[in-house]
Write a protein that holds these residues in place. Structure first.
Motif, mmCIF file in Angstrom:
data_model
loop_
_atom_site.group_PDB
_atom_site.id
_atom_site.type_symbol
_atom_site.label_atom_id
_atom_site.label_comp_id
_atom_site.label_asym_id
_atom_site.label_seq_id
_atom_site.Cartn_x
_atom_site.Cartn_y
_atom_site.Cartn_z
ATOM 1 N N LEU A 1 0.813 -1.217 0.000
ATOM 2 C CA LEU A 1 0.000 0.000 0.000
ATOM 3 C C LEU A 1 0.847 1.268 0.000
ATOM 4 C CD1 LEU A 1 -2.744 -1.073 2.576
ATOM 5 C CD2 LEU A 1 -2.913 -1.039 0.084
ATOM 6 N N THR A 2 2.037 1.197 0.604
ATOM 7 C CA THR A 2 2.864 2.397 0.720
ATOM 8 C C THR A 2 3.835 2.550 -0.443
ATOM 9 O OG1 THR A 2 2.731 2.224 3.120
ATOM 10 C CG2 THR A 2 4.426 3.677 2.225
ATOM 11 N N PHE A 3 4.535 1.463 -0.763
ATOM 12 C CA PHE A 3 5.558 1.534 -1.797
ATOM 13 C C PHE A 3 5.106 0.928 -3.126
ATOM 14 C CE2 PHE A 3 7.806 1.246 2.309
ATOM 15 C CZ PHE A 3 8.438 2.479 2.271
ATOM 16 N N ARG A 4 3.823 0.452 -3.162
ATOM 17 C CA ARG A 4 3.258 -0.135 -4.376
ATOM 18 C C ARG A 4 4.108 -1.286 -4.894
ATOM 19 N NH1 ARG A 4 -0.885 2.931 -6.009
ATOM 20 N NH2 ARG A 4 -0.974 5.089 -5.306
ATOM 21 N N TYR A 5 4.534 -2.132 -3.968
ATOM 22 C CA TYR A 5 5.286 -3.322 -4.367
ATOM 23 C C TYR A 5 4.351 -4.265 -5.127
ATOM 24 C CZ TYR A 5 9.613 -2.538 -1.781
ATOM 25 O OH TYR A 5 10.813 -2.064 -1.336
ATOM 26 N N LEU B 1 -2.463 -8.912 -2.239
ATOM 27 C CA LEU B 1 -2.987 -8.424 -0.969
ATOM 28 C C LEU B 1 -4.013 -9.350 -0.331
ATOM 29 C CD1 LEU B 1 -3.544 -4.641 -1.828
ATOM 30 C CD2 LEU B 1 -1.658 -5.658 -0.573
ATOM 31 N N LEU B 2 -4.546 -10.307 -1.097
ATOM 32 C CA LEU B 2 -5.691 -11.061 -0.599
ATOM 33 C C LEU B 2 -5.363 -11.857 0.657
ATOM 34 C CD1 LEU B 2 -8.598 -11.933 -0.869
ATOM 35 C CD2 LEU B 2 -7.858 -13.760 -2.399
ATOM 36 N N LEU B 3 -4.360 -12.745 0.582
ATOM 37 C CA LEU B 3 -4.051 -13.582 1.743
ATOM 38 C C LEU B 3 -3.540 -12.768 2.932
ATOM 39 C CD1 LEU B 3 -4.070 -16.471 2.788
ATOM 40 C CD2 LEU B 3 -1.689 -16.649 2.115
ATOM 41 N N PRO B 4 -2.626 -11.791 2.742
ATOM 42 C CA PRO B 4 -2.239 -10.967 3.897
ATOM 43 C C PRO B 4 -3.425 -10.260 4.549
ATOM 44 C CG PRO B 4 -0.689 -10.652 2.114
ATOM 45 C CD PRO B 4 -1.806 -11.483 1.553
ATOM 46 N N LEU B 5 -4.357 -9.779 3.710
ATOM 47 C CA LEU B 5 -5.528 -9.101 4.262
ATOM 48 C C LEU B 5 -6.397 -10.067 5.058
ATOM 49 C CD1 LEU B 5 -7.147 -6.468 4.404
ATOM 50 C CD2 LEU B 5 -8.310 -7.168 2.300
ATOM 51 N N ILE B 6 -6.619 -11.275 4.518
ATOM 52 C CA ILE B 6 -7.426 -12.274 5.228
ATOM 53 C C ILE B 6 -6.745 -12.691 6.528
ATOM 54 C CG2 ILE B 6 -8.230 -14.670 5.132
ATOM 55 C CD1 ILE B 6 -8.856 -14.253 2.202
ATOM 56 N N SER B 7 -5.433 -12.913 6.481
ATOM 57 C CA SER B 7 -4.719 -13.380 7.676
ATOM 58 C C SER B 7 -4.698 -12.310 8.765
ATOM 59 C CB SER B 7 -3.292 -13.803 7.311
ATOM 60 O OG SER B 7 -2.580 -12.711 6.774
ATOM 61 N N VAL B 8 -4.407 -11.056 8.389
ATOM 62 C CA VAL B 8 -4.393 -9.984 9.395
ATOM 63 C C VAL B 8 -5.786 -9.793 9.996
ATOM 64 C CG1 VAL B 8 -4.108 -7.493 9.713
ATOM 65 C CG2 VAL B 8 -2.393 -8.784 8.436
ATOM 66 N N THR B 9 -6.812 -9.846 9.145
ATOM 67 C CA THR B 9 -8.193 -9.727 9.643
ATOM 68 C C THR B 9 -8.522 -10.875 10.594
ATOM 69 O OG1 THR B 9 -8.854 -8.655 7.574
ATOM 70 C CG2 THR B 9 -10.604 -9.520 8.973
ATOM 71 N N THR B 10 -8.083 -12.090 10.242
ATOM 72 C CA THR B 10 -8.340 -13.256 11.101
ATOM 73 C C THR B 10 -7.652 -13.106 12.450
ATOM 74 O OG1 THR B 10 -8.519 -14.688 9.154
ATOM 75 C CG2 THR B 10 -8.124 -15.758 11.278
ATOM 76 N N TYR B 11 -6.378 -12.700 12.441
ATOM 77 C CA TYR B 11 -5.642 -12.548 13.697
ATOM 78 C C TYR B 11 -6.271 -11.484 14.593
ATOM 79 C CZ TYR B 11 -1.823 -15.296 11.662
ATOM 80 O OH TYR B 11 -1.069 -16.301 11.111
ATOM 81 N N ILE B 12 -6.531 -10.319 14.026
ATOM 82 C CA ILE B 12 -7.074 -9.219 14.830
ATOM 83 C C ILE B 12 -8.456 -9.576 15.374
ATOM 84 C CG2 ILE B 12 -7.872 -6.823 14.743
ATOM 85 C CD1 ILE B 12 -5.615 -6.222 12.824
ATOM 86 N N SER B 13 -9.285 -10.209 14.527
ATOM 87 C CA SER B 13 -10.613 -10.626 14.997
ATOM 88 C C SER B 13 -10.500 -11.652 16.114
ATOM 89 C CB SER B 13 -11.414 -11.212 13.827
ATOM 90 O OG SER B 13 -11.574 -10.262 12.798
ATOM 91 N N TYR B 14 -9.603 -12.630 15.940
ATOM 92 C CA TYR B 14 -9.411 -13.673 16.948
ATOM 93 C C TYR B 14 -8.959 -13.069 18.279
ATOM 94 C CZ TYR B 14 -8.757 -18.620 18.128
ATOM 95 O OH TYR B 14 -8.886 -19.861 18.678
ATOM 96 N N ILE B 15 -8.016 -12.121 18.184
ATOM 97 C CA ILE B 15 -7.476 -11.500 19.397
ATOM 98 C C ILE B 15 -8.548 -10.706 20.125
ATOM 99 C CG2 ILE B 15 -5.888 -9.723 20.241
ATOM 100 C CD1 ILE B 15 -3.918 -10.654 18.065
ATOM 101 N N PHE B 16 -9.211 -9.808 19.418
ATOM 102 C CA PHE B 16 -10.130 -8.893 20.087
ATOM 103 C C PHE B 16 -11.435 -9.574 20.500
ATOM 104 C CE2 PHE B 16 -7.368 -5.586 18.411
ATOM 105 C CZ PHE B 16 -7.339 -4.698 19.476
ATOM 106 N N ILE B 17 -11.971 -10.463 19.666
ATOM 107 C CA ILE B 17 -13.203 -11.153 20.060
ATOM 108 C C ILE B 17 -12.931 -12.087 21.234
ATOM 109 C CG2 ILE B 17 -14.964 -12.799 19.325
ATOM 110 C CD1 ILE B 17 -14.771 -11.613 16.535
ATOM 111 N N GLY B 18 -11.832 -12.849 21.148
ATOM 112 C CA GLY B 18 -11.495 -13.760 22.245
ATOM 113 C C GLY B 18 -11.247 -13.029 23.551
ATOM 114 N N ASP B 19 -10.469 -11.957 23.489
ATOM 115 C CA ASP B 19 -10.170 -11.207 24.715
ATOM 116 C C ASP B 19 -11.383 -10.438 25.224
ATOM 117 O OD1 ASP B 19 -7.384 -11.707 25.421
ATOM 118 O OD2 ASP B 19 -6.892 -10.799 23.512
#
Length: 396
Positions: A292-296, A300-318
């Protein structure tokens, strides 16, 4: 003995059956299903690491492979651990049924039903999110063709490699076997997401019912020490108060024991998931930042899904763990708020004994690494950002 239907976990049961992890039906066919699903997940990880055999090992390749491979390892850990501990999952369900079966007060039963409906709402909401992810997974490889049809460009748009998700090496012609490779990658990701959904929502259901048990303990305190009851000074009424207080304390102890068991039984799984998840989330967050910053030129699909999964897991679980702590504190808040000074001396001593327990903090310790709370969620998120900062400094 009541049945599992009263626990409002029919959706959880369906999800667990779809991946072979429902503890009550473990036939040979189910075991074959488990082996097949694990083979799909494990081979997906293996064929990502084989990319190192045919490509030059660079920092970018290292980040791309490990960010996705560790995400799938995160999913595999949860799948394997639940399969190994199906007896524990079944034991917790039966323990919950026994607690539910001992309830006789209609108000207490309605409280358990209320928290069962809360657990069902979590399951439905998270299921809708997974359905959206699956629709994106199916349409993503064909997005160039869809754009070509919608925009009528008549231009040949490039097709994303392997469905545009992650780096792999199958040692075959990837153009010729594109759809088979795509099917394998999407199947592994779908199985993993359903695993997170099925097992995660079951744990949420356990903790929601623990909240209901704390609520029942508060209700019993209120009933035992209602003002109009305390003013009646007969011996029979005092014995009734003692009995109700004992029932309230018993339910409070049972709630603490059950909620702690729901977490402690899976402490090894959580410890591995936290370590793998933090590293993978940092790598995937770095990939997103790069793109997103350097336009490498990165997908983006899998990184977006994985980050969304981790953050959701962390915040919903906690957040759910924080709810358990808050409901435990509500029991003592109820004991503080009641007009205990109108009770007899013996009852006051019993209440004082209960209030002394509030000086000891009750929390859900997750594998000795963090405490399940919103503060613990922020701690994990800050750890992920710290690793991301290290990667950014190394890359620049």
């Amino acid at each position: 003995m009541i049945s599992l239907d009263c626990l409002h976990i029919s959706l959880n049961r369906t999800l667990l059956l779809s991946i072979g992890l429902w503890p009550y039906q473990q036939s040979n066919l189910v075991r074959f299903q488990i082996v097949l699903l694990l083979a799909i997940l494990m081979t997906c990880i293996i064929f990502q690491f084989t990319a190192f055999l045919t490509s030059e090992c660079t920092l970018d390749l290292f980040i791309n492979v490990f960010s996705s491979a560790l995400f799938f390892l995160f999913l595999v850990i949860q799948y394997i651990w639940f399969y190994i501990n199906t007896g524990i999952v079944k034991g917790l369900l039966e323990q919950l049924l026994n607690i539910y079966d001992d309830l006789t007060d209609e108000n207490e039963i309605s409280i358990m039903k209320e928290y069962g409906s809360y657990a069902k709402r979590y399951t439905v909401g998270l299921m809708l999110i997974i359905i959206i992810f699956v629709c994106i997974l199916i349409l993503y490889p064909f997005w160039p063709q869809i754009l070509d049809i919608l925009l009528s460009t008549n231009q040949s748009l490039s097709r994303p490699p392997l469905g545009g998700m992650f780096v792999t090496e199958y040692f075959v012609d990837q153009k010729k076997y594109f759809y088979l490779i795509l099917l394998h990658g999407n199947a592994a990701l779908f199985i993993g997401l359903v695993t997170v959904l099925a097992t995660g929502t079951l744990l949420i259901a356990y903790l929601q019912y623990a909240c209901g048990m704390f609520r029942i303990a508060s209700y019993r305190l209120e009933q035992a020490l209602a003002v109009d009851t305390l003013r009646k000074g007969s011996l029979r009424n005092k014995n009734l108060i003692h009995k109700e207080l004992i029932h309230a304390v018993d339910m409070h102890r049972e709630a603490m024991r059950f909620s702690d068991s729901s977490i402690s039984k899976f402490k090894v799984m959580f410890s591995f998931m936290i370590i793998v998840g933090v590293i993978s989330a940092s790598l995937n967050f770095f990939r997103l930042f790069q793109a997103l910053t350097f336009r490498y030129d990165t997908e983006l699909l899998l990184p977006l899904i994985s980050v969304t999964t981790y953050i959701s897991y962390i915040f919903i679980g906690d957040y759910v763990a924080q709810e358990v702590m808050d409901h435990n504190n509500d029991v003592f808040a109820t004991a503080y708020d009641i007009q205990w000074y109108t009770a007899s001396l013996n009852v006051q001593k019993m209440i004082l004994f209960l209030l002394q327990r509030s000086t000891k903090i009750f929390s859900l310790n997750i594998a000795g690494l963090i405490v399940g709370s919103l503060e613990g969620a922020l701690t994990l998120l800050s750890t992920i950002l710290s690793y991301f900062t290290v990667l950014y400094s190394m890359r620049t």
